[in-house]
Enzyme design. Structure first.
Site, short mmCIF file in Angstrom:
data_model
loop_
_atom_site.label_atom_id
_atom_site.label_comp_id
_atom_site.label_asym_id
_atom_site.label_seq_id
_atom_site.Cartn_x
_atom_site.Cartn_y
_atom_site.Cartn_z
N CYS A 54 0.83 -1.21 0.00
CA CYS A 54 0.00 0.00 0.00
C CYS A 54 0.86 1.26 0.00
O CYS A 54 0.70 2.14 -0.84
CB CYS A 54 -0.92 -0.04 1.22
SG CYS A 54 -1.82 1.49 1.48
N CYS A 99 -1.69 1.75 -2.97
CA CYS A 99 -2.67 2.82 -2.75
C CYS A 99 -2.05 4.21 -2.74
O CYS A 99 -2.57 5.12 -3.39
CB CYS A 99 -3.37 2.64 -1.40
SG CYS A 99 -3.44 0.97 -0.74
N LYS A 110 -0.23 5.41 -6.01
CA LYS A 110 -1.30 5.44 -7.01
C LYS A 110 -2.20 6.66 -6.82
O LYS A 110 -2.51 7.39 -7.76
CB LYS A 110 -2.09 4.13 -6.89
CG LYS A 110 -3.31 3.95 -7.73
CD LYS A 110 -4.59 4.54 -7.20
CE LYS A 110 -5.15 3.98 -5.95
NZ LYS A 110 -5.69 2.67 -6.03
N GLY A 163 11.44 -14.29 5.75
CA GLY A 163 11.13 -15.31 6.77
C GLY A 163 10.54 -16.59 6.18
O GLY A 163 9.91 -16.56 5.13
N TYR A 191 -8.95 -3.31 -11.55
CA TYR A 191 -8.89 -1.92 -11.09
C TYR A 191 -7.49 -1.34 -11.22
O TYR A 191 -7.33 -0.15 -11.54
CB TYR A 191 -9.49 -1.76 -9.69
CG TYR A 191 -8.55 -2.05 -8.53
CD1 TYR A 191 -7.83 -1.03 -7.93
CD2 TYR A 191 -8.39 -3.33 -8.02
CE1 TYR A 191 -6.98 -1.27 -6.86
CE2 TYR A 191 -7.56 -3.59 -6.96
CZ TYR A 191 -6.85 -2.56 -6.38
OH TYR A 191 -6.01 -2.81 -5.33
N GLU A 198 -6.74 2.05 -13.31
CA GLU A 198 -6.20 3.22 -12.61
C GLU A 198 -4.89 3.68 -13.24
O GLU A 198 -4.68 4.88 -13.44
CB GLU A 198 -5.97 2.87 -11.13
CG GLU A 198 -7.28 2.70 -10.37
CD GLU A 198 -7.09 2.32 -8.90
OE1 GLU A 198 -8.05 2.48 -8.15
OE2 GLU A 198 -6.01 1.87 -8.52
N GLY A 204 -3.31 -9.46 -12.52
CA GLY A 204 -3.61 -10.19 -11.28
C GLY A 204 -2.36 -10.33 -10.43
O GLY A 204 -1.26 -10.00 -10.86
N HIS A 258 -26.60 20.57 0.33
CA HIS A 258 -26.66 21.19 -0.98
C HIS A 258 -25.62 22.30 -1.10
O HIS A 258 -25.42 23.02 -0.13
CB HIS A 258 -28.06 21.77 -1.19
CG HIS A 258 -28.32 22.20 -2.59
ND1 HIS A 258 -28.34 21.33 -3.65
CD2 HIS A 258 -28.55 23.43 -3.11
CE1 HIS A 258 -28.58 21.99 -4.76
NE2 HIS A 258 -28.72 23.28 -4.46
N GLU A 283 -25.41 14.29 -2.12
CA GLU A 283 -26.85 14.45 -1.85
C GLU A 283 -27.71 13.76 -2.92
O GLU A 283 -28.89 13.52 -2.70
CB GLU A 283 -27.22 15.93 -1.75
CG GLU A 283 -27.25 16.64 -3.09
CD GLU A 283 -27.80 18.07 -3.03
OE1 GLU A 283 -28.77 18.31 -2.29
OE2 GLU A 283 -27.24 18.94 -3.73
#
Ligand code: FAD
Length: 492
Positions: free
Chosen positions: A55, A60, A63, A130, A198, A202, A286, A465, A470
């Site tokens: 990440c 994340c 990106k 490990g 995704y 992206e 993948g 608003h 909304e």
């Protein structure tokens, strides 16, 4: 094997990413003695990174920063419509080196903060790959080849995954993946992104937004597992912004040309071979779980044969003192907050007498495509498959973000839908939103869904608003009615 009270650690965590670090920190806060092994095997292109997992380093965070850079490019042009005087706006362009430097500086600062945090919390960080020597003994191969061996009462597997490459000539030599793009030393130029999940969407989205020619090669469908109507809307939007799509095709071979470009041979659905030249080929087809290096057989931990992931009930593997969280888990959402939440809850159950289990349902997510797509709960297809078409009501609407009017931005794909049950209390099963800041819009509604949101409750909520969120409180046209879901007027 040492007697049970003589293990060096209460918990050894394999993998210092989102899930592993969250569990490690939570466990030490509850008094456990914890060590974390984290090691990054460089990508085939030689890219490597620091502590913190996917990440922070290659997921994340970089990106989202590149997505933001692309949105800012768009905003510069919009700003002139609002009166900003930007000299030579037409020639504004991205400096790739400046962008990657800024992104990597941020990533490195997070690496540093993560190390300091572990030190402060007295979690031992071991920079080693490990593996299990036996069920309670972990060996770790360090950069210099030396081995560090520790014993642990409990072990948490949080090794995450890495991108797959296709088994075709030239893929590994000349292709890159999301592991490389955020620190690529030269501008990517004309780029082929193979894969329409995704990550593929992206990457192609921000590259196009940054001014590079981007093409997505789609093997079968866009965004498998997501609502297909929404997936096609964001693909259409990308196409209008200049991203090219090659459908029902797959690459056959990559060849390096004398000028450094890459000749891609690909095959279409009829078996016809085509060729095109790109500067960069990015595979987003993948990811595979990193269980191979763990020597799980030495601990007796099973993996699911088809994907080498771990099938763990409530994060406990078939070996009772060995646990797993995050992307390594079979059939669980591969998302950072999922890994973190599961890791923290597990540590609280192990060391804090807690009983709360991880709930993997109704996890909200967002695709950071140029026009974002946020969703929570069931897709229309899933709802129909589970409950039957007659039991499902789909409410939908197109809407016009106020911010789009002045710069005359295309709002024809700003769309949302509510998937609800038809009978009884009209429970909301899913919410889907395409538009700016979709993640921010969906996050609060995800809590509402957790609180058993019903369609009447949604309708009785007073909107803020003028916002785009909304619009969920204004939707009232059902797909079944066949009425036109085109935008209502702004303020009625
Ligand atoms: P990781 O974070 O992958 O951490 C595992 C760590 O273990 C790594 O550092 C690895 O090198 C290390 N390791 C592996 N094997 C060993 C070993 N044997 N010994 C020691 N260390 C080992 N999620 C979101 O929620 N939102 C997003 O917007 C988002 N965007 C993404 C974009 C991209 C391009 C990618 C690739 C992923 C994205 N994700 C996103 C997914 C998210 O990054 C993962 O779900 C998350 O990082 C999983 O955490 P983890 O703890 O399971 O594993």
């Amino acid at each position: 094997m040492p007697p049970i009270d003589q293990y060096q650690y209460d918990l050894v965590v394999l993998g210092g990413g989102s899930g592993g670090l969250a569990a490690a920190k939570q466990a030490t806060e509850l008094g456990a003695k914890v060590a974390v092994f984290d090691y990054v095997i460089p990508s085939p292109q030689g890219t490597k990174w620091g502590l913190g997992g996917t990440c922070v380093n290659v997921g994340c965070i970089p990106k989202k920063l590149m997505h933001q850079a692309a949105l800012l490019g768009e905003a510069v042009h919009e700003a002139t419509a609002f009166g900003w005087q930007i000299p030579e706006v037409k020639s504004v362009k991205i400096d790739w080196e400046a962008l990657t430097t800024a992104v990597q500086n941020h990533v490195k600062s997070v690496n540093w903060v993560t190390r300091v945090e572990l030190r402060n919390k007295k979690v031992e960080y071991i920079n080693a790959l490990g593996y299990f020597k036996d069920p309670h003994t972990i060996g770790g191969i360090m950069k210099n080849g030396e081995e560090k061996v520790v014993t642990a009462k409990n072990v948490l597997i949080a090794v995450g995954g890495r991108p797959n490459y296709p088994d075709i000539p030239g893929a590994v030599e000349y292709g890159i993946t999301s592991d490389d793009i955020f620190s690529l030393s030269k501008p990517p130029g004309k780029t082929l992104v193979v894969g329409a999940g995704y990550i593929g969407l992206e990457c192609a989205g921000f590259l196009n937004g940054l001014g590079y020619d981007a093409t997505i090669m789609v093997r079968s469908i866009i965004l498998r597992g997501f609502d297909q109507q929404m997936a096609n809307i964001i693909a259409e939007e990308m196409e209008t912004r200049g991203v090219h799509f090659i459908y029902q095709a797959k690459p056959k071979a990559l060849e390096k040309q004398a000028d450094g470009s890459i000749l891609v041979h690909w095959v279409d659905k009829d078996g016809q071979i085509h060729k095109d030249v790109y500067d960069t080929v990015l595979f987003a087809i993948g990811r595979k779980a990193l269980t191979k290096d763990l020597k799980l057989e030495n601990a007796g931990v099973f993996v699911v044969p088809e994907n080498e992931k771990i099938d763990a009930l409530n994060e406990q593997t078939n070996v009772p003192h060995v646990y797993a969280v995050g992307d390594v888990l079979h059939k669980k959402p591969e998302l950072t907050p999922v890994a973190i939440h599961a890791g923290k809850l597990l540590a609280k159950r192990l060391y804090g007498n807690a009983t709360e289990l991880m709930d993997y349902t109704n996890v909200a997510t967002t695709v950071f495509s140029p026009l974002e797509y946020g969703c929570v709960g069931l897709s229309e297809e899933q709802a129909i498959a589970i409950h039957g078409e007659d039991s499902i009501e789909i409410y939908h609407a197109y809407y016009k973000p106020t911010e789009f009017f002045v710069p005359q931005k295309d709002n024809s794909r700003c769309y949302l839908k509510v998937v609800a049950l038809r009978n009884n209390d009209q429970k909301v099963l899913g919410l889907h939103f395409v538009g700016p800041n979709a993640g921010e819009v969906i996050q609060g509604f995800a809590t509402a869904i957790k609180c058993n949101l019903t369609f009447p409750l949604l309708k009785s909520t007073v909107g803020i608003h003028p916002t785009i969120a909304e619009e969920f409180t204004r939707v009232n046209i059902t797909k079944r009615s066949g009425m036109d879901p085109k935008p209502q007027s702004c303020c009625s």
